[in-house]
Enzyme design. Sequence first.
Site, PDB file in Angstrom:
ATOM      1  N   ASP A 134     -30.229  -4.198 -12.916  1.00 13.11           N
ATOM      2  CA  ASP A 134     -31.637  -4.071 -13.293  1.00 13.11           C
ATOM      3  C   ASP A 134     -32.232  -2.887 -12.530  1.00 13.11           C
ATOM      4  O   ASP A 134     -31.630  -2.380 -11.572  1.00 13.11           O
ATOM      5  CB  ASP A 134     -32.392  -5.359 -12.966  1.00 13.11           C
ATOM      6  CG  ASP A 134     -33.616  -5.563 -13.850  1.00 13.11           C
ATOM      7  OD1 ASP A 134     -34.011  -4.609 -14.547  1.00 13.11           O
ATOM      8  OD2 ASP A 134     -34.190  -6.664 -13.821  1.00 13.11           O
ATOM      9  N   CYS A 141     -43.633  11.224  -8.752  1.00 12.83           N
ATOM     10  CA  CYS A 141     -43.421   9.787  -8.567  1.00 12.83           C
ATOM     11  C   CYS A 141     -41.956   9.418  -8.777  1.00 12.83           C
ATOM     12  O   CYS A 141     -41.405   9.589  -9.870  1.00 12.83           O
ATOM     13  CB  CYS A 141     -44.305   9.018  -9.537  1.00 12.83           C
ATOM     14  SG  CYS A 141     -44.007   7.232  -9.555  1.00 12.83           S
ATOM     15  N   GLY A 163     -48.761   1.741 -21.607  1.00 10.72           N
ATOM     16  CA  GLY A 163     -49.973   0.940 -21.621  1.00 10.72           C
ATOM     17  C   GLY A 163     -50.117   0.201 -22.930  1.00 10.72           C
ATOM     18  O   GLY A 163     -49.971   0.795 -23.996  1.00 10.72           O
ATOM     19  N   TYR A 221     -37.915   3.833 -13.587  1.00  7.44           N
ATOM     20  CA  TYR A 221     -38.380   2.808 -14.517  1.00  7.44           C
ATOM     21  C   TYR A 221     -39.406   3.289 -15.533  1.00  7.44           C
ATOM     22  O   TYR A 221     -39.280   3.028 -16.726  1.00  7.44           O
ATOM     23  CB  TYR A 221     -38.982   1.648 -13.711  1.00  7.44           C
ATOM     24  CG  TYR A 221     -39.598   0.549 -14.555  1.00  7.44           C
ATOM     25  CD1 TYR A 221     -38.809  -0.461 -15.100  1.00  7.44           C
ATOM     26  CD2 TYR A 221     -40.968   0.510 -14.799  1.00  7.44           C
ATOM     27  CE1 TYR A 221     -39.362  -1.472 -15.875  1.00  7.44           C
ATOM     28  CE2 TYR A 221     -41.537  -0.504 -15.566  1.00  7.44           C
ATOM     29  CZ  TYR A 221     -40.736  -1.486 -16.098  1.00  7.44           C
ATOM     30  OH  TYR A 221     -41.277  -2.479 -16.859  1.00  7.44           O
ATOM     31  N   SER A 238     -34.432  -1.599 -19.718  1.00  4.76           N
ATOM     32  CA  SER A 238     -34.519  -0.593 -18.667  1.00  4.76           C
ATOM     33  C   SER A 238     -33.283  -0.523 -17.776  1.00  4.76           C
ATOM     34  O   SER A 238     -33.046   0.485 -17.117  1.00  4.76           O
ATOM     35  CB  SER A 238     -35.758  -0.847 -17.796  1.00  4.76           C
ATOM     36  OG  SER A 238     -35.745  -2.162 -17.282  1.00  4.76           O
ATOM     37  N   ASN A 279     -54.618   9.563 -17.128  1.00  4.91           N
ATOM     38  CA  ASN A 279     -53.463   8.798 -16.671  1.00  4.91           C
ATOM     39  C   ASN A 279     -53.374   8.946 -15.168  1.00  4.91           C
ATOM     40  O   ASN A 279     -53.324  10.058 -14.646  1.00  4.91           O
ATOM     41  CB  ASN A 279     -52.175   9.310 -17.327  1.00  4.91           C
ATOM     42  CG  ASN A 279     -50.932   8.638 -16.754  1.00  4.91           C
ATOM     43  OD1 ASN A 279     -50.981   7.504 -16.315  1.00  4.91           O
ATOM     44  ND2 ASN A 279     -49.815   9.345 -16.768  1.00  4.91           N
ATOM     45  N   GLY A 280     -53.352   7.816 -14.473  1.00  5.06           N
ATOM     46  CA  GLY A 280     -53.260   7.854 -13.021  1.00  5.06           C
ATOM     47  C   GLY A 280     -54.314   6.977 -12.394  1.00  5.06           C
ATOM     48  O   GLY A 280     -54.826   6.036 -13.006  1.00  5.06           O
ATOM     49  N   CYS A 299     -51.378   4.425 -17.837  1.00  5.70           N
ATOM     50  CA  CYS A 299     -51.600   4.773 -19.240  1.00  5.70           C
ATOM     51  C   CYS A 299     -50.791   6.003 -19.634  1.00  5.70           C
ATOM     52  O   CYS A 299     -50.108   6.613 -18.833  1.00  5.70           O
ATOM     53  CB  CYS A 299     -53.082   5.019 -19.511  1.00  5.70           C
ATOM     54  SG  CYS A 299     -53.954   5.821 -18.171  1.00  5.70           S
ATOM     55  N   CYS A 346     -42.847  11.467  -4.363  1.00  2.00           N
ATOM     56  CA  CYS A 346     -43.647  10.378  -3.817  1.00  2.00           C
ATOM     57  C   CYS A 346     -42.770   9.134  -3.784  1.00  2.00           C
ATOM     58  O   CYS A 346     -42.369   8.623  -4.825  1.00  2.00           O
ATOM     59  CB  CYS A 346     -44.902  10.135  -4.655  1.00  2.00           C
ATOM     60  SG  CYS A 346     -45.851   8.692  -4.094  1.00  2.00           S
TER      61      CYS A 346
END
Length: 495
Positions: free
Chosen positions: A377, A268, A51, A274, A315, A125-126, A24, A465
């Site tokens: 991509d 992350c 989201g 992305y 993307s 969020n998470g 989200c 991460c």
Amino acid sequence: MPLRPDGLLTHELDPHDRGPQDACGVFGVQAPGEEVAKLTYFGLFALQHRGQESAGIAVSNDRRIMVFKDMGLVSQVFDEPTLNTLQGNCAVGHTRYSTTGASVWGNAQPTLAATAEGSLALCHNGNLTNTDELEELLAQRIGANKVPRKKKMDSSSDTMILSALLASYEDLTLEEAAIEVLPKLRGAFCLTFMDEQTLYAARDPQGIRPLAIGELPSGGIVIASETAALDIVGASFVRDVEPGELVIVSPDGTIASRRFAYAAPKHCLFEYVYLSRPDTVLTGRRVHNMRVKIGKLLAKECPADADLVIPTPESGIPAAIGFAAGSGIPYGLGLVRNAYVGRTFIQPSNAMRQMGIRMKLNPLPDVVRGKRIVVVDDTIVRGNTQRQVVAMLRNAGAKEVHVRISAPPVEWPCFYGIDFATREELIAPGMSMDEVCEAIGADSLGHISMEGLVKATHVPKENLCRACFDGEYPVGPQDLPLEDLRNATLRKKES
């Protein structure tokens, strides 16, 4: 991995192959004299990509908190008459994609809870990884028979448990309760929450998901999952919320900070590839520029003898631009994307699945006919989109189709808010590069290396991460050793 008789891969399929989804987006604003509900609306609109299942806004007028939320896109949930009823000085907002908890109205956010001093509205969020432990802690505080356990309550999300736990400290202010609760959370969390007067924000000690602070020309303070949302509402970027930090924004716009955990950054890596918008700034650098650099490095690591480089919109565009620049192969537009196709809940038959991808993408035969094409991509997750794109390009007359991916193979589940929760959902585990190439029907396939991807972010590898790529998880469920995560799966999403 074998193909089914209808040509689809035999692992568990998403019929629309929407690509990986984040949990989200969150937003918060403290700005007396401003139309905070409308600012939040535009901020959530900028975060819609994070989201698309539900959206909600809570607004405080210093005396009470009003919440409006519903299923659907931000533009479907809110209209001007609704926003005009949400009058106040402080607001938090949320747009949700479910990774834990069912996609139902009861799980839409913000959550609302009664506290000893008033009310609490919270957006998350998470993904928390120790909800069972948090439930037990809540049972100790308020009694087991009063705990809104996931299997019994209307909302089965980890956010509801967090809200109830914060509200359980009747002898503490909300700020003091947050200092007690936040160190007990495990996993990924970026929070915006408020009581009747004060806006709060918090970020997990690893800083897995982004959270930024901005300032409006009027002096009001805005907090959002991405800096692009600050730009949309006219706020200038001030700084990121630090990992392990609780931010307190008083009614006069004064920002205070409290540390609830030592920072151990593990940003992350998928955000860079992305999840984040290309116009967002992460760790001090524009995402678009980093993705162009990824494409240049990809061209060096995985060259192709071809006539044209094209992206998979949207993307794949920055990396394709970089690949063309790095390889010297011309860049062009070979696929057109329908910008108005959102998530569809119509389940197509196997014979109509090709039509499903054509709703989103369609080739330009005049551009690709007779050419050797490199299609760039961001990731291959389940493989269905790439397979159908390759087939479409061949049907449009492409002589060869070479696929280049601006991330390493996705091989491990995510526990921090991205919706590939089991290895069975992924195409890469158990397959060689040549086997994946054959499965998607390409002439060749290449992924950027982990070293190249990390280099493009300008962030030290130890501060990222990378779990979905290499299986090295920075933090796990409290009752599950990190070394066991590779064989674990998240609780199945409820239907």
